[in-house]
Design an enzyme around this catalytic site. Structure first.
Site, PDB file in Angstrom:
ATOM      1  CE1 TYR A   1     -42.427  21.243   6.316  1.00 25.31           C
ATOM      2  CE2 TYR A   1     -40.940  23.129   6.388  1.00 25.31           C
ATOM      3  CZ  TYR A   1     -42.228  22.605   6.404  1.00 25.31           C
ATOM      4  OH  TYR A   1     -43.305  23.453   6.509  1.00 25.31           O
TER       5      TYR A   1
ATOM      6  CE  LYS B   1     -44.540  21.883   3.501  1.00 27.13           C
ATOM      7  NZ  LYS B   1     -45.976  21.626   3.239  1.00 27.13           N
TER       8      LYS B   1
END
Length: 322
Positions: free
Chosen positions: A169, A173
């Site tokens: 993640y 991001k």
């Protein structure tokens, strides 16, 4: 707030997005649905996207029942085929496309030594590749037609600061923010703005974090979150984020591009682009021995990693789980 009343209140003012069309990926529920509802409340026709037909239909109904305009494309984000289907749907259904919000995402949280190739690839495919394919399709169509557009990509504090158990993640991001800065340069001449938003809000993920327990419980009861969360932490509801999304998707933000905007609760932030915090020189360069004996003296205080939260007041401390 009652959704019908929300639409009615906003209709008293000139809708900033009247006549425009927006795509919001991953908008069947949660933050994505809040963004779609706000865009519709401001006058945009919205293309909902979700992997579940039932969820997508419910989102469309919620918007249309409140007086907005919406339709859905049910498909997993990541592939070029889905990106093309979304953009094609906007043009075929509404005759145009003005803004794109890339919100779709999944989580596969595990520590580095437990994370599988499948865990890593699944998150990268939806968040990072899905953002890339959707933005490429929209930007290509706009450039070919000579029309302007607005792109809003959703980042995360994890991508800015890192977070335990979120290798995939965090990579996705932070990669999205890197792409946003690059696209802002590449698309500026075409009049296409590209920005990232870092939301901090009650979601399915934050619901499981004990630190936010009292805030999430208040939200679920329909009550205002304690001031500590809204002000000190900048933590609020999905609706608190939605206004920033709609603003950056509108012509009111024409002069804003390549920016990373944090929003949550009562707080608005502008994240800096990474810059060197210390610069030192040594004639002849830096050898191993130079660094081993003087690295700390040369660069000074090291940078922190991870989110740093203030101490919770006693009355807001999470209750022990049974």
């Amino acid at each position: 707030m009652d959704e019908d009343l929300q639409i009615e209140r906003k209709s008293e003012n000139a809708m900033t997005l009247t006549g425009t069309v927006a795509i919001v990926t991953g908008s069947g529920q949660g933050l994505g649905l809040a963004y779609a509802r706000e865009l519709a409340a401001q006058g945009a026709s919205v293309v909902i996207n979700d992997v579940s037909q039932e969820t997508a239909d419910a989102a469309v109904k919620q918007i249309t029942d409140a007086g907005g305009t919406a339709s859905a494309v049910v498909a997993p984000v990541g592939s070029t085929e889905t990106a093309k289907a979304l953009v094609d749907h906007a043009y075929e259904t509404y005759g145009r496309l003005d803004s794109l919000v890339t919100n779709a995402g999944i989580l596969r949280d595990r520590t580095l030594w437990k994370m599988t190739d499948e865990d890593f690839d699944a998150v990268i495919n939806v968040h990072l590749r899905g953002t890339f394919t959707c933005v490429r399709e929209a930007a290509t169509r706009w450039r070919e037609a000579g029309t302007q557009g607005h792109i809003v990509c959703i980042g995360s504090p994890t991508g800015q600061r890192g977070n335990f158990g979120q290798t995939n993640y965090a990579a996705a991001k932070s990669g999205i923010v890197g792409m946003v800065r690059t696209w802002a340069l590449e698309l500026k001449k075409a009049g296409i703005t590209v920005n990232a938003v870092i939301p901090v809000a009650a979601t399915a993920m934050t619901k499981t974090v004990p630190f936010f327990q009292k805030a999430v419980e208040a939200d679920e009861r329909g009550e205002a979150m304690p001031e500590f969360f809204r002000k000190e932490l900048g933590f609020g509801t999905a609706d608190d984020v939605a206004g920033t999304i709609a603003f950056l998707a509108s012509d009111a933000a024409n002069g804003i591009t390549g920016q990373v905007v944090g929003v949550g609760g009562d707080r608005l932030q502008l994240w800096s682009h990474p810059e060197a915090v210390t610069t030192v020189y040594r004639e002849g360069g830096w050898s191993y021995d130079d660094l081993a004996s003087g690295f700390s003296d040369a660069v000074g205080e090291l940078q922190s990693v991870g989110e740093k939260f203030p101490q919770l007041p006693d009355e807001l401390a999470p209750e022990p789980r049974s």
